[in-house]
Design a protein around this motif. Sequence first.
Motif, PDB file in Angstrom:
ATOM      1  N   HIS A 116       0.823  -1.216   0.000  1.00  9.48           N
ATOM      2  CA  HIS A 116       0.000   0.000   0.000  1.00  9.48           C
ATOM      3  C   HIS A 116       0.850   1.255   0.000  1.00  9.48           C
ATOM      4  O   HIS A 116       1.978   1.276   0.469  1.00  9.48           O
ATOM      5  CB  HIS A 116      -0.989  -0.005   1.175  1.00  9.48           C
ATOM      6  CG  HIS A 116      -0.462   0.576   2.452  1.00  9.48           C
ATOM      7  ND1 HIS A 116       0.481  -0.043   3.222  1.00  9.48           N
ATOM      8  CD2 HIS A 116      -0.772   1.738   3.087  1.00  9.48           C
ATOM      9  CE1 HIS A 116       0.728   0.695   4.288  1.00  9.48           C
ATOM     10  NE2 HIS A 116      -0.009   1.780   4.233  1.00  9.48           N
ATOM     11  N   VAL A 117       0.239   2.298  -0.558  1.00 13.23           N
ATOM     12  CA  VAL A 117       0.786   3.650  -0.570  1.00 13.23           C
ATOM     13  C   VAL A 117      -0.381   4.594  -0.305  1.00 13.23           C
ATOM     14  O   VAL A 117      -1.386   4.551  -1.019  1.00 13.23           O
ATOM     15  CB  VAL A 117       1.436   4.006  -1.923  1.00 13.23           C
ATOM     16  CG1 VAL A 117       1.986   5.427  -1.894  1.00 13.23           C
ATOM     17  CG2 VAL A 117       2.525   3.026  -2.300  1.00 13.23           C
ATOM     18  N   GLY A 118      -0.290   5.414   0.731  1.00 11.81           N
ATOM     19  CA  GLY A 118      -1.358   6.354   1.031  1.00 11.81           C
ATOM     20  C   GLY A 118      -2.221   5.916   2.200  1.00 11.81           C
ATOM     21  O   GLY A 118      -1.760   5.194   3.088  1.00 11.81           O
ATOM     22  N   ASP A 119      -3.489   6.348   2.193  1.00 12.23           N
ATOM     23  CA  ASP A 119      -4.347   6.071   3.340  1.00 12.23           C
ATOM     24  C   ASP A 119      -5.552   5.187   3.034  1.00 12.23           C
ATOM     25  O   ASP A 119      -6.470   5.083   3.848  1.00 12.23           O
ATOM     26  CB  ASP A 119      -4.825   7.384   3.986  1.00 12.23           C
ATOM     27  CG  ASP A 119      -5.625   8.260   3.038  1.00 12.23           C
ATOM     28  OD1 ASP A 119      -5.778   7.891   1.853  1.00 12.23           O
ATOM     29  OD2 ASP A 119      -6.107   9.328   3.479  1.00 12.23           O
ATOM     30  N   SER A 120      -5.569   4.550   1.865  1.00 14.39           N
ATOM     31  CA  SER A 120      -6.530   3.466   1.669  1.00 14.39           C
ATOM     32  C   SER A 120      -6.029   2.279   2.482  1.00 14.39           C
ATOM     33  O   SER A 120      -4.817   2.064   2.590  1.00 14.39           O
ATOM     34  CB  SER A 120      -6.646   3.108   0.192  1.00 14.39           C
ATOM     35  OG  SER A 120      -7.235   4.178  -0.528  1.00 14.39           O
ATOM     36  N   ARG A 121      -6.956   1.507   3.056  1.00 16.30           N
ATOM     37  CA  ARG A 121      -6.574   0.512   4.054  1.00 16.30           C
ATOM     38  C   ARG A 121      -6.905  -0.925   3.672  1.00 16.30           C
ATOM     39  O   ARG A 121      -7.766  -1.177   2.827  1.00 16.30           O
ATOM     40  CB  ARG A 121      -7.271   0.820   5.383  1.00 16.30           C
ATOM     41  CG  ARG A 121      -6.830   2.102   6.047  1.00 16.30           C
ATOM     42  CD  ARG A 121      -7.583   2.311   7.350  1.00 16.30           C
ATOM     43  NE  ARG A 121      -7.224   3.581   7.986  1.00 16.30           N
ATOM     44  CZ  ARG A 121      -7.808   4.047   9.076  1.00 16.30           C
ATOM     45  NH1 ARG A 121      -8.780   3.353   9.663  1.00 16.30           N
ATOM     46  NH2 ARG A 121      -7.432   5.204   9.585  1.00 16.30           N
ATOM     47  N   ALA A 122      -6.209  -1.841   4.350  1.00 19.23           N
ATOM     48  CA  ALA A 122      -6.545  -3.264   4.305  1.00 19.23           C
ATOM     49  C   ALA A 122      -6.733  -3.757   5.735  1.00 19.23           C
ATOM     50  O   ALA A 122      -5.988  -3.367   6.646  1.00 19.23           O
ATOM     51  CB  ALA A 122      -5.443  -4.063   3.615  1.00 19.23           C
TER      52      ALA A 122
END
Length: 247
Positions: A116-122
Motif C-alpha cells: 500500500h501507498v497512502g491512506d486506503s486501508r486493508a
Amino acid sequence: MQVAYQTDIGQRRASNQDAVGAYVNQSGAHLLLVADGMGGHQGGDVASSLTVANLSHLFVQTTLTDINDLQAWLHHALYQENRQIYQLSQENEQLRGMGTTIVAIIVYGNRYIVAHVGDSRAYCMHQQHLVRLTQDHSLVNALIQQGDLSPQEAKDFPQRNVITRSLGVDRTVDIDFNIYSLQPHDLLLLCSDGLTNMVSDDQLALVLQSNASLHDKVQQLVKMANAAGGPDNITALLAAPDEENDQ
C-alpha cells in the motif's frame, strides 16, 4: 476466492475518483485493488483508473505462484505505474499533480501479500477480531505515532486529509509490503478513506462479523458511510477463501 465490491460517489462529490477491482492470473492467484485518486481537473480519476487498469492487464497474463515472485512482480509493477502516472502528469498540464493511493493484495493458496501507498486501508477479520494490516501514510497518523496528537483529536484535525505518500506524485515511491498467512475463515477488507473516515473500526467489525453475504456486507458498509454524511467517494472490497461459500 469469494469477492464482492462496491464503489459509490458519496453525498457531496461531483465525480467518483475511486477505482476498484479483483482479478485472477493464469495460475489462479488473485489480485485485489482499491485506489483513491487526487489532483487535477479529472486527474484523480485518471490516476486511479489507470492504475487499476494497467495493473490488472499485466497481472492476468502472469503465471506466477511463488509468493516471493509475486511480491517482486507487484513491486516492479507499482514502481513502473508510479513512473507512468508521474510522466503523464508532466506532459499534460490539466493532469499536473495528479496521484492516487493504492492498496493491493495478492492471494495464492494460504498466503497473501499486502502492498500500500497512502491512506486506503486493508483489514483482516480473523477469529472474529478485526486486524488492521496497513498504517496510513498521512500527516495525522504521523502525528499520532509521534505522540503529538491523540486519536480523538485526530478526528477534528484540520489537515487530517493530508497524505504523505501517493502513487504518481513524485518520480519515485516508497511502498510498504507485508506477507501474511490466510486462514480458512478469514475475511479481507480493502477500502478507501471515504469509508474509514465515516465508519469506525468497531462498526466495521460488527458488519464483518454478521452472517450476511459478502455482497450484503459491502452494501451495508457503503450505506453506513453515506448515512454518516458521505463527504467523500466510498469504496469497499471484501474477499474470503472459497470455504466461506455463504460469507
